[in-house]
Design an enzyme around this catalytic site. Structure first.
Site, PDB file in Angstrom:
ATOM      1  N   PRO A   2     -41.555 -12.547  31.743  1.00  0.00           N
ATOM      2  CA  PRO A   2     -41.953 -13.739  30.875  1.00  0.00           C
ATOM      3  C   PRO A   2     -43.180 -14.475  31.482  1.00  0.00           C
ATOM      4  O   PRO A   2     -42.821 -14.981  32.439  1.00  0.00           O
ATOM      5  CB  PRO A   2     -40.902 -14.573  30.515  1.00  0.00           C
ATOM      6  CG  PRO A   2     -39.558 -13.653  30.704  1.00  0.00           C
ATOM      7  CD  PRO A   2     -39.981 -12.824  32.126  1.00  0.00           C
ATOM      8  N   GLU A   3     -44.223 -14.382  30.819  1.00  0.00           N
ATOM      9  CA  GLU A   3     -45.315 -15.405  31.422  1.00  0.00           C
ATOM     10  C   GLU A   3     -45.714 -16.560  30.417  1.00  0.00           C
ATOM     11  O   GLU A   3     -44.694 -17.005  29.846  1.00  0.00           O
ATOM     12  CB  GLU A   3     -46.421 -14.427  31.099  1.00  0.00           C
ATOM     13  CG  GLU A   3     -46.419 -13.132  32.141  1.00  0.00           C
ATOM     14  CD  GLU A   3     -47.818 -12.301  31.975  1.00  0.00           C
ATOM     15  OE1 GLU A   3     -48.910 -12.733  31.797  1.00  0.00           O
ATOM     16  OE2 GLU A   3     -47.830 -11.004  32.452  1.00  0.00           O
ATOM     17  N   LYS A  58     -44.664 -21.799  34.633  1.00  0.00           N
ATOM     18  CA  LYS A  58     -43.722 -20.947  33.916  1.00  0.00           C
ATOM     19  C   LYS A  58     -42.176 -21.456  34.259  1.00  0.00           C
ATOM     20  O   LYS A  58     -41.289 -20.834  34.197  1.00  0.00           O
ATOM     21  CB  LYS A  58     -43.846 -19.246  34.442  1.00  0.00           C
ATOM     22  CG  LYS A  58     -44.976 -18.701  34.149  1.00  0.00           C
ATOM     23  CD  LYS A  58     -44.769 -17.217  34.358  1.00  0.00           C
ATOM     24  CE  LYS A  58     -44.994 -16.631  36.007  1.00  0.00           C
ATOM     25  NZ  LYS A  58     -45.115 -15.315  36.057  1.00  0.00           N
ATOM     26  N   HIS A  91     -23.889 -10.927  32.333  1.00  0.00           N
ATOM     27  CA  HIS A  91     -24.949 -11.332  32.540  1.00  0.00           C
ATOM     28  C   HIS A  91     -25.474 -12.718  31.947  1.00  0.00           C
ATOM     29  O   HIS A  91     -26.698 -13.376  32.242  1.00  0.00           O
ATOM     30  CB  HIS A  91     -26.496 -10.558  32.429  1.00  0.00           C
ATOM     31  CG  HIS A  91     -26.216  -9.053  32.841  1.00  0.00           C
ATOM     32  ND1 HIS A  91     -25.831  -9.007  34.384  1.00  0.00           N
ATOM     33  CD2 HIS A  91     -26.251  -7.868  32.411  1.00  0.00           C
ATOM     34  CE1 HIS A  91     -25.703  -7.525  34.561  1.00  0.00           C
ATOM     35  NE2 HIS A  91     -25.926  -6.981  33.356  1.00  0.00           N
ATOM     36  N   ARG A 110     -31.099  -9.349  35.887  1.00  0.00           N
ATOM     37  CA  ARG A 110     -31.670  -9.018  37.205  1.00  0.00           C
ATOM     38  C   ARG A 110     -31.638 -10.155  38.365  1.00  0.00           C
ATOM     39  O   ARG A 110     -31.942  -9.985  39.406  1.00  0.00           O
ATOM     40  CB  ARG A 110     -33.236  -8.519  37.191  1.00  0.00           C
ATOM     41  CG  ARG A 110     -33.397  -7.369  36.069  1.00  0.00           C
ATOM     42  CD  ARG A 110     -34.803  -6.787  36.237  1.00  0.00           C
ATOM     43  NE  ARG A 110     -35.172  -6.419  37.392  1.00  0.00           N
ATOM     44  CZ  ARG A 110     -36.530  -5.913  37.565  1.00  0.00           C
ATOM     45  NH1 ARG A 110     -37.364  -5.915  36.557  1.00  0.00           N
ATOM     46  NH2 ARG A 110     -37.030  -5.169  38.542  1.00  0.00           N
ATOM     47  N   ARG A 151     -64.722 -15.889  48.155  1.00  0.00           N
ATOM     48  CA  ARG A 151     -63.599 -15.250  48.153  1.00  0.00           C
ATOM     49  C   ARG A 151     -63.801 -13.525  47.798  1.00  0.00           C
ATOM     50  O   ARG A 151     -64.233 -13.148  46.718  1.00  0.00           O
ATOM     51  CB  ARG A 151     -62.757 -15.734  47.042  1.00  0.00           C
ATOM     52  CG  ARG A 151     -62.384 -17.225  47.147  1.00  0.00           C
ATOM     53  CD  ARG A 151     -61.344 -17.374  48.344  1.00  0.00           C
ATOM     54  NE  ARG A 151     -60.047 -16.994  47.679  1.00  0.00           N
ATOM     55  CZ  ARG A 151     -59.204 -17.524  47.064  1.00  0.00           C
ATOM     56  NH1 ARG A 151     -59.431 -18.750  46.663  1.00  0.00           N
ATOM     57  NH2 ARG A 151     -57.872 -17.163  46.874  1.00  0.00           N
ATOM     58  N   ARG A 260     -50.102  -4.779  41.301  1.00  0.00           N
ATOM     59  CA  ARG A 260     -49.883  -4.995  39.885  1.00  0.00           C
ATOM     60  C   ARG A 260     -50.695  -3.822  39.186  1.00  0.00           C
ATOM     61  O   ARG A 260     -51.881  -3.643  39.447  1.00  0.00           O
ATOM     62  CB  ARG A 260     -50.180  -6.379  39.238  1.00  0.00           C
ATOM     63  CG  ARG A 260     -49.389  -7.547  39.805  1.00  0.00           C
ATOM     64  CD  ARG A 260     -48.136  -7.202  39.237  1.00  0.00           C
ATOM     65  NE  ARG A 260     -47.265  -8.379  39.729  1.00  0.00           N
ATOM     66  CZ  ARG A 260     -47.045  -9.506  39.076  1.00  0.00           C
ATOM     67  NH1 ARG A 260     -47.650  -9.698  37.861  1.00  0.00           N
ATOM     68  NH2 ARG A 260     -46.499 -10.639  39.414  1.00  0.00           N
TER      69      ARG A 260
END
Length: 270
Positions: A2-3, A58, A91, A110, A151, A260
């Site tokens: 979830p973002e 988050k 869970h 998880r 950067r 990613r």
């Protein structure tokens, strides 16, 4: 995982049912999350009225009269409302029962999430170093441009750095870079101010649209009201490696950036 839009969707779903309600008891079935659930959580929270449900990055902040419950959904967790006494499945680790007859149930298959307690949440070690919220005036393209100077890392992991701006996870970083026409592999320091101004606008637009549509349901996410999100129907590139670009028809490419999966269009993004 979830973002930000999914967490904000959860907050909006649960807040009206929690705020102003008194907690009757807390049931913890399994404390083994990423960090163990405090042994005294029931003692701290039971009997208190929930004052406000907020979000920082988050993290969900469930503010009681004294102290705050900090919750993170981890990789596949969710918070949803059920009736008190509803049997718990595997869970389903925590129930926060309210005098209204509803319970806030935390599910985490998880166990990468968290439920922690703090009397000073914004100065908690998990939150104190976070960058600005992307949908506020504290975040803009000028900030991205200034922080990117020197950067050499790729621009995609740069905008996913929570010290730069919070909540721009893999899905929304991928989509924002496509919308701004920026190749995710480019060095952060090599991108112009004008392109960062455009990128910040697209980050804000895409996050706001995702929140409006209830987030992106790809695997496990459901909102606090038990409903899935629908933004996945509007994804241009995320999860579409090898398929054709919806704009120009070119084959989309995919590679790992910062561990990613990253997908981009070699024609639309440069």
């Amino acid at each position: 995982m979830p973002e930000l839009p999914e967490v904000e969707t959860t907050r909006r779903g649960i807040a009206p049912h929690l705020e102003g309600q008194r907690v009757s008891r807390v049931i913890v079935r399994d404390r083994r999350l990423r960090w163990p659930i405090p042994e005294d959580l029931d003692v701290r929270l039971s009997g208190q009225r929930i004052v406000l449900v907020e979000r920082r990055a988050k993290y969900l902040l469930i503010n009681a009269e004294v102290g705050t419950l900090i919750s993170h959904l981890g990789m596949s967790g969710n918070l949803r409302l059920v009736e008190v006494g509803m049997p718990a499945a595997k869970h389903e680790h925590v129930d926060i029962e309210l005098e209204s007859g509803l319970a806030l149930r935390y599910t985490d298959p998880r166990r990468f999430g968290a439920m922690l307690w703090s009397n000073d949440p914004l100065n908690h070690e998990l939150l104190i170093r976070l960058g600005p919220e992307p949908l506020t005036d504290l975040f803009d393209g000028e900030r991205l441009y200034q922080l990117s100077r020197g950067r050499s890392m790729a621009v995609k992991p740069f905008i996913m750095d929570n010290a730069v701006v919070v909540g721009v996870g893999n899905i929304y970083a991928t989509e924002a870079l496509f919308a701004a026409g920026i190749d995710p592999r480019r060095e952060a320091k090599g991108i112009s101010r004008a392109r960062y101004l455009k990128l910040a606008i697209e980050i804000k637009r895409i996050l706001a649209a995702a929140i409006e549509r209830g987030g992106t349901t790809l695997r496990d996410f459901i909102g606090g009201d038990g409903q899935p999100g629908y933004f996945q129907q509007e994804l241009f590139v995320y999860g579409r490696g090898g398929e054709h670009c919806k704009v120009c028809g070119t084959g989309l490419r995919e590679m790992k950036l910062g561990q990613r999966a990253s997908v981009w269009c070699p024609r639309c993004q440069s």
